[in-house]
Design an enzyme around this catalytic site. Structure first.
Site, mmCIF file in Angstrom:
data_model
loop_
_atom_site.group_PDB
_atom_site.id
_atom_site.type_symbol
_atom_site.label_atom_id
_atom_site.label_comp_id
_atom_site.label_asym_id
_atom_site.label_seq_id
_atom_site.Cartn_x
_atom_site.Cartn_y
_atom_site.Cartn_z
ATOM 1 N N GLU A 53 -2.446 16.479 40.776
ATOM 2 C CA GLU A 53 -3.375 17.552 41.115
ATOM 3 C C GLU A 53 -2.686 18.871 41.431
ATOM 4 O OE1 GLU A 53 -7.319 15.453 42.891
ATOM 5 O OE2 GLU A 53 -5.667 15.642 44.295
ATOM 6 N N GLU A 65 0.825 -1.212 0.000
ATOM 7 C CA GLU A 65 0.000 0.000 0.000
ATOM 8 C C GLU A 65 0.859 1.262 0.000
ATOM 9 O OE1 GLU A 65 -2.770 -0.339 3.245
ATOM 10 O OE2 GLU A 65 -4.110 -1.623 2.097
#
Length: 524
Positions: free
Chosen positions: A340, A98
């Site tokens: 955090e 391809e």
């Protein structure tokens, strides 16, 4: 050099034909770690984690179909099989039906593979059979007999032991699929006769587990079938690999997540189906807090995993800070993975509690890695965690917090992440502390809702307690495997020197649920 050794050294057809004669069964350990059973010989792919899933690699001198949807990393997976072979002294040939070889060469360079150099020294070759478009716009047909000869020439030139054909869709999409399949059967037979281990990719329209069979590939080509999935889960996509079948060989069942990283390629994360073989230590280490050590009757077990669960502001990060500082004071290397807060906030908070993280970092005893969860998938985060632990080699790790990571994945993906994380730190024998937030401020359920508690050795609950118009804090050790522990709920306070655990609450019920009853009285 003798005549025989000259023949062995020459990568010609005689050597290729001789390879095909050594495919004899050998012994392997089964998935339960029991004894030895017969299996076809395998070739290690070298793809991190995948050889664990396949229990040794792909069957040697046989054909494996790699099937998946668009974007499932089939080409990268197949190319890495060749690249890792070159590293192990097994040259390879990549047959492209391809994409042009030049495009693939550039793409592979971004993954850290110097394909051009390998080609120059004769360890790697492309067979470029990508379709040609004539001036009138018609795509030329494939001639599989010519393709077989091209591959044979490349194998003779390189002495290849591995070959990839990418992708079969170009062949199976011809006008007469029956003729195409017959030619393909002949091509695969030729390649097996050369003594090659073969990987063929095929793109499916939907889930490869349900759409693979429409071409009948596995019926006449594939000794093994590996499925790659690229599934959307809530707001993100997640890649997984599954070994559908492997004739004559054992393999692990189920889906295993994987990710593709720049400079590394495919990394498979074998999170489930892992033998629980890590050892357990009877020695204790301090939690970094004398009061918590008392509740645990001597501190945490070395190599254990402790979950600290509580609402925002109850002191989860503080306990993680004390845990790491306690190790650094003893000269241990400690690691904080924060999701955090920024490093500046982390160092400021630690200083406010009397812990000098900056000094520990200067001494090389502390490493802080702070990331926002949304910057990567959970699979990528797990690879990052594993890499930094491998590099820094800490004896203690704190992760603050799991709740921040939970929001970037589905429930199944999050649980897979936790399984992989806990399995890894157990294997590395690292004492680990995890924090997680509860959904409500007063009482509420803990992270045990997600069955995370079954994967940890100890659980520490932090709770707000409302009594007589004031808010107090309570701590208890919910469980601790292999040890007795204090079962009382104790009051604690937080000040500039850290957390101070005091006396038990008396005549109080419903603290963990947030509904205090029985005329509670404050501890004296």
């Amino acid at each position: 050099m003798t005549e025989g050794s000259e023949e062995e050294a020459r990568p010609g057809s005689a050597v290729r034909n001789a390879r095909a004669a050594d495919a004899m069964v050998h012994g392997v350990t089964d998935v339960f770690g029991r004894g030895s059973t017969l299996s076809v010989p395998k070739v290690e792919t070298g793809i991190p984690g995948f050889d664990h899933v396949t229990m040794g690699g792909l069957p040697r001198r046989r054909a494996t179909v790699l099937a998946g949807q668009a974007g499932s990393a089939k080409t990268v997976f197949a190319a890495q099989f060749l690249a890792e072979g070159v590293v192990r002294g097994e040259p390879g040939v990549f047959v492209t039906l391809e994409e042009p070889a030049e495009d693939l060469r550039l793409n592979f360079t971004t993954l850290g593979w110097d394909v051009a150099e390998w080609e120059a020294v004769g360890d790697f070759a492309f067979v470029d059979a990508s379709p040609l478009v004539r001036a009138d716009g018609v795509v030329s047909d494939y001639d599989l007999s010519v393709l077989s000869a091209q591959i044979g020439h490349a194998v003779d030139r390189t002495g290849a032991e591995r070959v990839v054909i990418d992708s079969l869709n170009s062949v199976l999409g011809l006008d007469d699929p029956d003729v195409a399949r017959q030619h393909l059967r002949t091509l695969i037979a030729d390649l097996r006769g050369m003594g090659l281990t073969i990987v063929l990719t095929v793109e499916t329209q939907g889930d490869p587990g349900t759409t693979l069979s429409r071409h009948g590939i596995e019926e006449f080509v594939a000794d093994s079938v590996v499925l790659l999935r690229n599934i959307r889960e809530e707001k993100a996509r997640r890649r997984t690999v599954e070994v559908l079948k492997m004739r004559g060989s054992l393999h692990r069942k189920g889906d295993y997540p994987f990710t593709v990283l720049p400079g590394q390629g495919v990394v498979v994360l074998p999170m489930s189906g892992v033998l629980l073989s890590s050892g357990s230590s009877d020695s204790r280490v301090s939690s970094g807090n004398a009061g918590l050590d008392e509740l645990c009757h001597g501190g945490f077990f070395r190599d254990s995993i402790t979950l600290v669960s509580g609402a925002t502001g109850t002191g989860k990060t503080l306990l993680a800070t004390e845990f790491l500082a306690g190790g650094a004071r003893e000269g241990e290397r400690v690691l904080l993975l924060a999701y955090e807060e920024s490093p500046d906030q982390i160092f400021r908070n630690a200083s406010g509690w009397g812990r000098d993280f900056a000094e520990y970092e200067r001494q090389g005893l502390l490493k802080v890695v702070a990331l926002y969860p949304e910057v990567a998938s959970l699979d990528d985060h797990l690879v990052e965690i594993r890499d930094v632990i491998d590099e820094f080699r800490p004896t203690r790790v704190a992760i603050d917090s799991l709740s921040a990571l939970e929001r970037v994945a589905s429930g199944a993906g999050y649980r897979e992440f936790i399984i992989g994380l806990t399995s890894f730190v157990k294997q590395e024998r690292v004492t680990t502390l995890l924090t997680a937030a509860t959904p409500t401020l007063l009482g509420g359920t803990s992270i045990t809702e997600g069955h995370i508690s079954t994967l940890t050795d100890a659980i520490v609950l932090l709770r707000y307690v409302e009594m007589y118009g004031s808010v107090n804090r309570g701590i208890t050790v919910l469980k601790m495997r292999g040890s007795s522990h204090d079962h009382e709920i104790r009051q604690y306070t937080i000040d500039g020197s850290g957390m101070h655990i005091g006396q038990p609450f008396r005549s109080v019920g419903g603290i963990l649920s947030g509904a205090v009853v029985n005329h509670a009285t404050l501890p004296s």
